[in-house]
Write a protein that holds these residues in place. Structure first.
Motif, PDB file in Angstrom:
ATOM      1  N   ALA A 272      27.755  38.721  33.664  1.00 47.57           N
ATOM      2  CA  ALA A 272      26.346  38.344  33.728  1.00 47.57           C
ATOM      3  C   ALA A 272      25.533  39.207  32.779  1.00 47.57           C
ATOM      4  O   ALA A 272      25.825  40.391  32.588  1.00 47.57           O
ATOM      5  N   ILE A 273      24.512  38.616  32.176  1.00 42.61           N
ATOM      6  CA  ILE A 273      23.606  39.327  31.264  1.00 42.61           C
ATOM      7  C   ILE A 273      22.185  38.895  31.589  1.00 42.61           C
ATOM      8  O   ILE A 273      21.917  37.706  31.797  1.00 42.61           O
ATOM      9  N   LEU A 305      30.557  33.561  32.349  1.00 38.46           N
ATOM     10  CA  LEU A 305      29.457  34.432  31.946  1.00 38.46           C
ATOM     11  C   LEU A 305      28.134  33.720  32.194  1.00 38.46           C
ATOM     12  O   LEU A 305      27.911  32.617  31.690  1.00 38.46           O
ATOM     13  N   GLN A 306      27.296  34.351  32.995  1.00 40.39           N
ATOM     14  CA  GLN A 306      25.963  33.806  33.258  1.00 40.39           C
ATOM     15  C   GLN A 306      24.915  34.616  32.495  1.00 40.39           C
ATOM     16  O   GLN A 306      25.047  35.826  32.345  1.00 40.39           O
ATOM     17  N   ILE A 307      23.877  33.933  32.038  1.00 39.24           N
ATOM     18  CA  ILE A 307      22.844  34.595  31.240  1.00 39.24           C
ATOM     19  C   ILE A 307      21.468  34.155  31.745  1.00 39.24           C
ATOM     20  O   ILE A 307      21.216  32.959  31.923  1.00 39.24           O
ATOM     21  N   ILE A 308      20.601  35.145  31.972  1.00 35.48           N
ATOM     22  CA  ILE A 308      19.212  34.884  32.341  1.00 35.48           C
ATOM     23  C   ILE A 308      18.312  35.513  31.287  1.00 35.48           C
ATOM     24  O   ILE A 308      18.496  36.668  30.908  1.00 35.48           O
ATOM     25  N   ALA A 309      17.341  34.741  30.822  1.00 38.77           N
ATOM     26  CA  ALA A 309      16.336  35.249  29.889  1.00 38.77           C
ATOM     27  C   ALA A 309      15.104  35.675  30.680  1.00 38.77           C
ATOM     28  O   ALA A 309      14.670  34.969  31.589  1.00 38.77           O
ATOM     29  N   TYR A 310      14.556  36.818  30.312  1.00 39.16           N
ATOM     30  CA  TYR A 310      13.356  37.302  30.995  1.00 39.16           C
ATOM     31  C   TYR A 310      12.176  37.201  30.048  1.00 39.16           C
ATOM     32  O   TYR A 310      12.035  37.994  29.129  1.00 39.16           O
ATOM     33  N   THR A 324      18.644  29.703  31.578  1.00 41.87           N
ATOM     34  CA  THR A 324      17.901  29.968  32.807  1.00 41.87           C
ATOM     35  C   THR A 324      16.984  31.154  32.543  1.00 41.87           C
ATOM     36  O   THR A 324      17.408  32.168  31.987  1.00 41.87           O
ATOM     37  N   SER A 325      15.709  31.045  32.921  1.00 40.87           N
ATOM     38  CA  SER A 325      14.763  32.100  32.565  1.00 40.87           C
ATOM     39  C   SER A 325      13.848  32.469  33.724  1.00 40.87           C
ATOM     40  O   SER A 325      13.500  31.620  34.552  1.00 40.87           O
ATOM     41  N   ARG A 386      15.504  27.086  36.015  1.00 43.08           N
ATOM     42  CA  ARG A 386      16.962  26.957  35.890  1.00 43.08           C
ATOM     43  C   ARG A 386      17.327  26.153  34.645  1.00 43.08           C
ATOM     44  O   ARG A 386      16.745  25.136  34.341  1.00 43.08           O
ATOM     45  N   GLY A 387      18.348  26.661  33.956  1.00 42.13           N
ATOM     46  CA  GLY A 387      18.873  25.987  32.787  1.00 42.13           C
ATOM     47  C   GLY A 387      20.367  25.767  32.911  1.00 42.13           C
ATOM     48  O   GLY A 387      20.880  25.548  34.013  1.00 42.13           O
ATOM     49  N   GLU A 388      21.076  25.879  31.790  1.00 41.29           N
ATOM     50  CA  GLU A 388      22.505  25.595  31.778  1.00 41.29           C
ATOM     51  C   GLU A 388      23.356  26.868  31.761  1.00 41.29           C
ATOM     52  O   GLU A 388      24.583  26.765  31.641  1.00 41.29           O
ATOM     53  N   THR A 389      22.715  28.035  31.895  1.00 44.96           N
ATOM     54  CA  THR A 389      23.469  29.272  31.710  1.00 44.96           C
ATOM     55  C   THR A 389      23.716  30.027  33.001  1.00 44.96           C
ATOM     56  O   THR A 389      24.188  31.165  32.973  1.00 44.96           O
TER      57      THR A 389
END
Length: 391
Positions: A272-273, A305-310, A324-325, A386-389
């Motif tokens: 995860a990031i 691997l999951q990724i969230i943008a802040y 996903t942000s 929510r997105g695709e990550t």
């Protein structure tokens, strides 16, 4: 060049009557006003807006300082601010502190000399609270705490941390990597934290988390630090490893790509990031390239691997996958900043009027200056988009 005296002669009125009509500072009969307006039209006279505003003690000019316009977050915030300031009858004078070495001090000097009505500080500053409070002119901070008397507007970063942490924990992640600003901003954390924010130190503090996950997030003068600290504590409480990679200068956008590369180089086992939009987009790109080049061993998004943008700027939708942000509402932030600035300006002018009345009335005068704008941080809620990550 046509002036007020020419208008007065053409309209057959005194110069003071023209001034009252143009500046709207006193009663002028409708018939007289009509003659003045007709004379202005005949002479093509255009009132000097700057002189008129200075006469009123206003310039309608607001200074705004940000780190850089090259970063999508600040570019979008600047656009929203300009729009809402315009709607409020105010103009914006922008300073990118990365490009103007003395920008902050020059703006403060302009504010002191009443060449601006106020300043919105959105850039990092090394000045102590006493400096800002001593200026005695309208100042509003964005994502900064400049002192007890300086109003500020922030995203609710503690809420943002909860949103991201819950998303990761519910999907069973075991090793998260954060990308964020320099850890030197964490200098005022509680003694339970170490300077490097290592996984071991976070585990040692996990016992305190159960009592109050946000126990000391108020110790920092950097509101965004609250997001990192709260997020790290929630990960530690759940036994999830959490590492940190720093972007030392937000004004250098190339550093976000380097940070993403560092994550993939140093932590090949991370599942995860969480990172600012620019860095998150680079992480998605690197993961897709890794999978293309090593189909058998590459990490698949979001399975491996999951990724969230802040931040939630449009950059989060341009990385090849919709990220996903944790979305900061920049338009709502801009609205709140303008509201607080208008309050600060009104308070400043009311205080100045009261001071003038006191001078006339003497020490026994009954006029009393109103209370200054209350020092507080207006928190703007965040949302998880929510997105695709993520799973």
């Amino acid at each position: 060049m046509v002036g007020m005296r020419d208008v007065a002669r053409r309209a057959g009125v005194s110069l003071s009557t023209v001034s009252l009509a143009v500046n709207g500072t006193g009663y002028v009969a409708e018939s007289t006003r009509a003659r003045i307006e007709a004379a202005m039209a005949e002479l093509n006279y255009v009132p000097n807006e700057l002189a008129r505003n200075l006469f009123r003690g206003r310039t309608n000019l607001i200074g705004v300082t940000i780190p850089t316009v090259a970063h999508p977050f600040f570019a979008q915030l600047t656009a929203s601010l300009q729009r809402h300031l315009h709607d409020a009858g105010l103009r914006m004078m922008l300073c990118s502190t990365a490009d103007q070495e003395r920008g902050e001090s020059e703006y403060i000097d302009m504010l002191k000399r009443q060449m601006m009505d106020g300043i919105i500080i959105g850039s990092h500053t090394n000045q102590r609270p006493e400096y800002w409070q001593g200026i005695g002119r309208p100042i509003v901070a964005f994502d900064r705490f400049l002192g007890e008397e300086i109003p500020s507007v922030c995203s609710d970063h503690v809420q943002g941390a909860h949103l991201a942490a819950r998303q990761f924990l519910e999907s069973g992640v075991r090793h998260v990597v954060e990308i964020g600003g320099p850890r030197s901003q964490f200098h005022d954390l509680s003694e339970a934290q170490t300077a490097d924010g290592s996984f071991e130190s976070m585990l040692s503090a996990a016992a305190d988390v159960a009592a109050d996950v946000a126990a000391d997030v108020n110790d920092t003068t950097f509101p965004t630090v609250r997001y990192h600290l709260t997020f790290e504590r929630e990960m530690a409480a759940a036994g999830v490893r959490c590492d940190y990679v720093a972007v030392e200068h937000v004004s250098d956008t190339s550093l976000f790509e380097r940070a993403a590369e560092e994550v993939f180089r140093r932590f090949p086992d991370a599942d995860a990031i969480i990172a600012p939009d620019l860095a998150a987009a680079h992480c998605v790109r690197l993961a897709l390239r890794e999978l293309r080049d090593n189909h058998d061993t590459g990490r698949r998004i979001p399975d491996d691997l999951q990724i969230i943008a802040y931040d939630g700027t449009p950059v989060a939708d341009l990385a090849g996958l919709r990220i996903t942000s944790v979305h900061q509402d920049l338009d709502a932030i801009a609205v709140k900043l303008v509201e607080r600035m208008k309050e600060a300006i009104a308070d400043d002018h009311a205080s100045a009027s009261a001071s003038s009345a006191d001078e006339v009335a003497g020490a026994d005068g009954v006029s009393e200056a109103p209370t200054s704008v209350a020092a507080s941080c207006d928190l703007v809620p965040l949302t998880l988009v929510r997105g695709e990550t993520t799973r």
